[in-house]
Design a protein around this motif. Structure first.
Motif, PDB file in Angstrom:
ATOM      1  N   HIS A  80     -87.127 -14.353 -29.846  1.00  0.00           N
ATOM      2  CA  HIS A  80     -86.239 -13.188 -29.924  1.00  0.00           C
ATOM      3  C   HIS A  80     -85.780 -12.963 -31.355  1.00  0.00           C
ATOM      4  O   HIS A  80     -85.149 -11.970 -31.657  1.00  0.00           O
ATOM      5  CB  HIS A  80     -84.986 -13.420 -29.070  1.00  0.00           C
ATOM      6  N   SER A 133     -92.902 -14.821 -21.050  1.00  0.00           N
ATOM      7  CA  SER A 133     -93.206 -16.163 -20.530  1.00  0.00           C
ATOM      8  C   SER A 133     -94.352 -16.090 -19.543  1.00  0.00           C
ATOM      9  O   SER A 133     -95.253 -16.941 -19.549  1.00  0.00           O
ATOM     10  CB  SER A 133     -91.983 -16.760 -19.839  1.00  0.00           C
ATOM     11  N   THR A 134     -94.324 -15.064 -18.703  1.00  0.00           N
ATOM     12  CA  THR A 134     -95.383 -14.921 -17.703  1.00  0.00           C
ATOM     13  C   THR A 134     -96.745 -14.826 -18.387  1.00  0.00           C
ATOM     14  O   THR A 134     -97.715 -15.445 -17.942  1.00  0.00           O
ATOM     15  CB  THR A 134     -95.121 -13.669 -16.844  1.00  0.00           C
ATOM     16  N   PRO A 138     -87.936  -7.482 -24.951  1.00  0.00           N
ATOM     17  CA  PRO A 138     -86.657  -7.693 -24.273  1.00  0.00           C
ATOM     18  C   PRO A 138     -86.788  -8.720 -23.151  1.00  0.00           C
ATOM     19  O   PRO A 138     -87.882  -9.017 -22.701  1.00  0.00           O
ATOM     20  CB  PRO A 138     -86.312  -6.320 -23.702  1.00  0.00           C
ATOM     21  N   SER A 139     -85.637  -9.206 -22.734  1.00  0.00           N
ATOM     22  CA  SER A 139     -85.625 -10.193 -21.657  1.00  0.00           C
ATOM     23  C   SER A 139     -86.221  -9.589 -20.389  1.00  0.00           C
ATOM     24  O   SER A 139     -85.926  -8.455 -20.043  1.00  0.00           O
ATOM     25  CB  SER A 139     -84.184 -10.635 -21.404  1.00  0.00           C
ATOM     26  N   GLY A 140     -87.089 -10.336 -19.738  1.00  0.00           N
ATOM     27  CA  GLY A 140     -87.706  -9.855 -18.503  1.00  0.00           C
ATOM     28  C   GLY A 140     -88.937  -9.002 -18.726  1.00  0.00           C
ATOM     29  O   GLY A 140     -89.495  -8.446 -17.787  1.00  0.00           O
ATOM     30  N   SER A 141     -89.401  -8.895 -19.960  1.00  0.00           N
ATOM     31  CA  SER A 141     -90.541  -8.029 -20.223  1.00  0.00           C
ATOM     32  C   SER A 141     -91.866  -8.702 -19.883  1.00  0.00           C
ATOM     33  O   SER A 141     -92.913  -8.059 -19.875  1.00  0.00           O
ATOM     34  CB  SER A 141     -90.537  -7.599 -21.690  1.00  0.00           C
ATOM     35  N   GLY A 142     -91.852  -9.994 -19.624  1.00  0.00           N
ATOM     36  CA  GLY A 142     -93.080 -10.657 -19.181  1.00  0.00           C
ATOM     37  C   GLY A 142     -93.687 -11.595 -20.200  1.00  0.00           C
ATOM     38  O   GLY A 142     -94.843 -12.005 -20.060  1.00  0.00           O
ATOM     39  N   ARG A 148     -93.450  -5.965  -7.924  1.00  0.00           N
ATOM     40  CA  ARG A 148     -93.342  -5.404  -9.269  1.00  0.00           C
ATOM     41  C   ARG A 148     -94.408  -6.009 -10.161  1.00  0.00           C
ATOM     42  O   ARG A 148     -94.642  -7.216 -10.135  1.00  0.00           O
ATOM     43  CB  ARG A 148     -91.955  -5.725  -9.861  1.00  0.00           C
ATOM     44  N   GLU A 206     -90.045 -19.789 -26.995  1.00  0.00           N
ATOM     45  CA  GLU A 206     -88.727 -19.870 -27.627  1.00  0.00           C
ATOM     46  C   GLU A 206     -88.357 -21.310 -27.981  1.00  0.00           C
ATOM     47  O   GLU A 206     -87.323 -21.820 -27.531  1.00  0.00           O
ATOM     48  CB  GLU A 206     -87.662 -19.279 -26.704  1.00  0.00           C
ATOM     49  N   GLU A 220     -92.358 -21.970 -12.049  1.00  0.00           N
ATOM     50  CA  GLU A 220     -91.104 -21.767 -11.336  1.00  0.00           C
ATOM     51  C   GLU A 220     -90.068 -22.820 -11.685  1.00  0.00           C
ATOM     52  O   GLU A 220     -88.897 -22.663 -11.389  1.00  0.00           O
ATOM     53  CB  GLU A 220     -91.359 -21.779  -9.829  1.00  0.00           C
ATOM     54  N   VAL A 239     -95.459  -7.506 -13.288  1.00  0.00           N
ATOM     55  CA  VAL A 239     -94.801  -8.122 -14.436  1.00  0.00           C
ATOM     56  C   VAL A 239     -95.730  -8.093 -15.647  1.00  0.00           C
ATOM     57  O   VAL A 239     -95.290  -7.903 -16.783  1.00  0.00           O
ATOM     58  CB  VAL A 239     -94.372  -9.549 -14.091  1.00  0.00           C
TER      59      VAL A 239
END
Ligand code: ATP
Ligand code: MG
Lengths: 252, 772
Positions: free
Chosen positions: A203, A48-49, A42-46, A21, A171, B768, A23
């Motif tokens: 957030h 932090s990445t 939203p959470s998981g939207s990337g 996937r 955050e 990680e 990210v």
């Protein structure tokens, strides 16, 4: 305005084969010197990445990240570490501190690695910073002997100890109650007015409303952007309204 | 359910499980082996001495003998079962030529005997009493072992020729430590060669009841019978037979104790690390009402499996090495009667290892009781508090590099965890240094002074000949005119009667002369200097119940003389029963003389030895180095081998354990490593920190290990050495190897192991582990 970070079309994916996937799906961002940027999504939207990619903590699949003109993907591990230690500061959501060291030692750790000779000066500076964020009397304490908010302030001191060009905050106020969160934001804003660029993942609309530029992320893409003037403490309600409206529009 | 938990756990920690199993297997193997060896050795010695009917009491004697009087004594004494006098034809080793090589360099007293009729038989390698034909000769088994002779070789004595028909086991003189060796020839041949040497007598008794040996010995002495030579009793024969293999077993046992200790350390480290990891879960299990014993079972199950597999494996492995280690015992003493019992003892040994492991795991798991459910859930981690570490602050550190500081700090903060690694390193250092020091000590020249022999270059023995004093004087005159001899002394041994506490008399051999020129090591007191002083060998002092400063009455020339004990020394010569004094005496007969000489230039020793050997063919002349190699040669070489093996084993253990501990630490420390990397520490910084931890622990380990080696190790080695008859013992340390080379080897091993063990740290991804 001089740009310290230029991201061009960065992509990053996790997983293999069918599981694979994207990210980060072609993200391009530029950050100017002294700018105060926040990222929402939203959470998981990337989010932090993206932050790990921009700071060179994680590799990217394609695209390019330049920090002050240096292409991060061509640098060796040592050089990346040197940049992070001397030019960047980090504040995470969870206090990331070493159990073995007391508060003061945790704060001076990144800086003292290169300047052991000037330990006295560094320690002095740490004391000043701790005084400033209101934890002046805690320096001898273990990290288990202080509250979450106090630890987060110590984290900010650590991020500032080597006079970075930019501070990344993922955050940083997420685990705090709103009063502590606003106090932390006051400190970060103050740092920003002194010339350090800040990139903040949050957030909280009230936090984001205090920044100059808000990037909205969704499924690995920057879907929208919002600009304000530098915050001076007056029009917060107005700015917040705009942010929440945008969030509703994007479905965040 | 257990099966699943165990399988998951083992597959998650393959390396440490494997290592722990290997150490348990090694421990079980060694314990099993030593059990089997002990049973076999004692069985083999017993059957050898039973088959050969070893004498219970032996008096060697040279000079005139009154057999009628002896026979009379034997018949009248109610303890005596059997009695005989054997002849031992002492022939100068230089005159014995085996396969064109003479035994001239051999320090053993080689001699010839015929097969005895009643007891003290010489046996062949199948344990049968040898029946020797004319022209045949049987050679002591030791000469087979060292390759001096083989079946079919020609043996020439002066002019008489023999063919080696086989090898013999001599229940008295098998051991290298027994200084005489008997060759067996037929009666006819014996008569032919009788004039080539001097005859010594072996006056032998077998008693009805072995426990009466003390009473019998006293009766023999007070009867005023032949005593011109050493006296040896059954228990001493037994000890002489047991010593070399016994030493090997002792070393194996010692090593197995250390290996068990290391297996314990592995288990402790893994368990402590695991408990630290599972701290919160254990708290939760307690909180929801599981009993401590239930939780313990989960952990114990895995180690029961590992211990069972390890000990079974070790038991199986012991069969591989058994043959090799039993070889020597089989050659010298033959098959043992109770080899099936040996297996049972082996199994018992293995079970002991298994039970010890289980008991140890249970003990470590006792910590569960201390875990408070509330704290575990709230803090999630064991809070290790150590006062020393708290004061050790980065902000006050000016001395150490930051990476070194962090490494040292971590060790101080988690002492419990590193104590385990420290223990292993201490043990390794100990294993490296003790055998090294021991080997260095017994191969050093001064070592013989522990054995009752002066530290000289040349030793000249004059015995079993007449006109001893004239011959000795002749040699002394030559020595005095020899400019290469820097100093020399003549020591004359005579036999005197000593009064014991209860008024009875006992014969005691006293070496007269100047004992200050080539002093021996005194365990207590000092050498005799005044005419009324006497020094006693440890065994004599023990038997006579004398301490330094005690008075002692000697009968000299018919008059009673009072002497004071000035010192006590160790001695292995002449059955360990000797004394030293300086008073002049012309009354008693001379038993033998020893002349010690020191050369101004040591390198001349070999030349001088052969020069004097040619000149004085009545004397036995040996270079001290030669004397040492031949008396302790096999011991030195086996200790040398053991010490090399010990170094290799210790280094392997060090490397293995360090890799293991580092891997475990890295696995545990993933989070702090990620944090440090996020804040700009490089992979080489992290590596440097781990190296500092390892080296810091190692330095403490080396210091402690070296200290222990020189204190506890010296005591242990002393205990081993004292079984040879030496009582005071100090290591002769070679500082270069002990304090420089060995630590360097340890440090390089630990550094290499740390590099290998921490290589995984580079792969730890920041993103990680700092999850938002
Ligand atoms: N190491 C990884 N392996 C596989 N997938 C990952 C990994 N790290 C993150 N992801 C996936 O990448 C996506 C983006 O993660 P990221 O942490 O950037 O989200 P986020 O926007 O910071 O969310 P949040 O607001 O909850 O912190 C998520 O769907 C996550 O499941
Ligand atoms: Mg995130």
């Amino acid at each position: 305005m001089k740009k310290i970070i230029i991201c061009e079309h960065i992509e990053k994916s996790f997983g293999e084969g069918n599981e694979k996937r994207n990210v980060l799906d072609g993200v391009s961002v530029e950050i100017n010197e002294g700018e105060f940027v926040s990222i929402m999504g939203p959470s998981g939207s990337g989010k932090s990445t993206l932050m790990y990619a921009v700071s060179g903590m994680d590799s990217i699949d394609s695209g390019k990240v330049s920090f002050e003109g240096k292409n991060l993907s061509t640098l060796r591990e040592k050089e990346l570490a040197d940049i992070r230690r001397t030019e960047m500061g980090f504040v995470f959501q969870q206090p990331t501190m070493l159990k073995n060291l007391n508060i003061l030692d945790n704060i001076i750790l990144p800086s003292i690695r290169d300047n052991r000779k000037s330990a006295t000066k560094i320690t002095e500076k740490a004391r000043v910073l701790m005084e400033k964020v209101g934890i002046g009397e805690l320096e001898k304490r273990d990290i288990t002997q202080v509250s979450g908010g106090q630890l987060q302030r110590a984290g900010i001191c650590r991020a500032l100890i080597s006079n970075p060009k930019i501070i990344f905050g993922d955050e940083p106020t997420g685990a705090l109650n709103s009063k502590s969160a606003q106090e932390i934001m006051d400190i970060i804003s103050e740092i920003n007015t002194e010339g350090t660029a800040v990139m903040l993942v949050t957030h909280d609309a009230k936090i984001a409303a205090r920044t100059e530029r808000i990037l909205f992320m969704c499924d690995g893409k920057i879907v929208s952007e919002m600009r304000f003037k530098k915050y001076n403490g007056s029009d917060i309600d107005d700015r917040m309204k705009k942010v929440t409206a945008k969030m509703r529009e994007l479905g965040i | 359910m257990y099966y699943k938990i165990i399988r998951n756990d083992i597959s998650k920690s393959k390396l440490i499980t494997l290592t722990t199993t290997i150490f348990i297997a090694a421990a079980a193997m060694l314990v099993t082996l030593s059990a089997i060896l002990v049973v076999n050795l004692s069985g083999a010695i017993d059957s050898l001495m039973k088959q050969a009917k070893t004498p219970h009491f032996l008096q060697m004697h040279s000079g005139d003998i009154d057999t009628v009087r002896l026979k009379d004594f034997a018949e009248k004494n109610s303890h005596v079962d059997e009695f005989q006098v054997l002849e031992f034809l002492n022939i100068d080793s230089a005159k014995i030529v085996i396969d064109r090589n003479s035994l001239a360099d051999n320090v053993q007293d080689n001699g010839f005997s015929t097969q005895s009729e009643k007891f003290d038989y010489l046996l062949d390698l199948d344990g049968n009493i040898i029946n020797v034909s004319d022209g045949e000769i049987y050679v002591p088994v030791g000469y087979f072992k060292d390759g001096t002779a083989k079946v079919g070789d020609k043996v020439v004595i002066d002019e008489k020729k023999f063919t080696v028909a086989g090898f013999l086991r001599d229940s008295q003189m098998n051991s290298l430590l027994a200084s005489s060796k008997r060759f067996l020839v037929s009666e006819n041949d014996y008569a032919e060669i009788k004039d080539y040497g001097s005859t010594e007598y072996l006056i032998e008794f077998r008693l009805k009841d072995l426990s009466e040996i003390g009473t019998f010995e006293a009766a023999y002495t007070s009867a005023g019978l032949e005593v011109n030579g050493p006296t040896i009793t059954y228990p001493l024969f037994k000890m002489l037979n047991a010593i070399s293999d016994g030493l090997m077993i002792a070393v194996i046992l010692l090593v197995s104790v250390l290996v068990v200790a290391i297996a314990f350390m592995c288990i402790r480290f893994t368990l402590l690390a695991k408990i630290e990891d599972d701290y919160r879960e254990i708290g939760v299990m307690k909180a929801i009402g599981l009993r401590v014993s239930d939780i313990k079972k989960l952990y114990l199950a895995k180690y029961t499996v590992i211990a069972a597999v390890g000990s079974t494996l070790g038991f199986a492995l012991s069969f591989l090495f058994r043959g090799m280690l039993l070889e020597n015992i089989r050659l010298y003493m033959g098959e043992s009667e109770n080899s099936s019992i040996a297996i049972i003892f082996g199994i018992i040994g293995m079970l002991l290892v298994f039970l010890a492991i289980i008991a140890y795991v249970s003990k470590v798991l006792k910590r569960f009781r201390k875990i408070s459910a509330a704290e575990a859930i709230r803090f999630g981690a064991l809070q290790e508090k150590s006062a020393g570490a708290k004061r050790f602050c980065l902000s006050r550190n000016r001395l150490l590099h930051t990476n070194i500081f962090l490494g040292v700090k971590d060790v101080l903060a988690r002492k419990g965890l590193y104590a385990t690694m420290l223990a292993v390193l201490v043990i390794s250092t100990f294993i490296i240094i003790v055998p090294q020091n021991l080997s260095n000590t017994i191969s050093s020249k001064s070592f013989i002074t522990y054995m009752g022999i002066g530290n000289s270059d040349i030793r000249i023995d004059i015995q079993q000949t007449d006109h001893i004093s004239k011959k000795a004087a002749e040699i002394i005159r030559t020595l005095e005119h020899d400019s290469t001899i820097s100093k020399h002394t003549l020591l004359t041994t005579k036999s005197f009667k000593a009064k014991t506490e209860n008024g009875s008399e006992e014969r005691i051999k006293i070496e007269l002369g100047d004992h200050s020129i080539f002093p021996v090591e005194y365990s207590k007191g000092r050498a005799p200097v005044k005419e009324d002083e006497i020094a006693l060998s440890a065994i004599n002092a023990d038997e006579l119940g004398k301490k330094v400063g005690d008075g002692m009455t000697l009968v000299i020339d018919g008059k009673e003389n009072k002497l004071t004990v000035s010192g006590i020394y160790s001695d292995i010569s002449n059955g360990g029963k000797t004394a030293k004094a300086v008073f002049p005496d012309h009354s008693a007969d001379i038993m033998w003389c020893v002349i010690y000489a020191k050369l101004s230039d040591k390198s001349l020793a070999a030349d001088k030895t052969s020069e004097y050997a040619n000149k004085f063919n009545f004397a036995k002349i040996s270079g001290i180095d030669e004397y040492i190699t031949q008396t302790f040669g096999s011991t030195i070489s086996s200790v040398d081998k053991a010490s090399t093996a010990a170094i290799i084993i210790a280094l392997i253990i060090t490397i293995l354990i360090t890799i293991l501990f580092m891997k475990l630490l890295i696995a545990k420390d993933r989070y702090p490593i990620a944090v440090m990397k996020a804040f700009g520490f490089t992979n080489s910084d992290i590596m440097a920190q781990y190296m500092s931890r390892a080296v810091f622990v190692l330095i403490i380990g080396i210091i402690l290990g070296t200290f222990l080696a020189n204190t506890l190790g010296e005591v242990l080695a002393g205990a081993v050495i004292s079984s040879f008859g030496a009582s005071s013992f100090h290591f002769a340390v070679n500082p270069l190897t002990a304090y420089l080379l060995s630590p360097l080897m340890m440090i390089s091993s630990v550094l290499i192991a740390t590099i290998i063990g921490t290589s995984g740290a580079g792969k730890i991804k920041i993103s990680e582990h700092i999850k938002e």
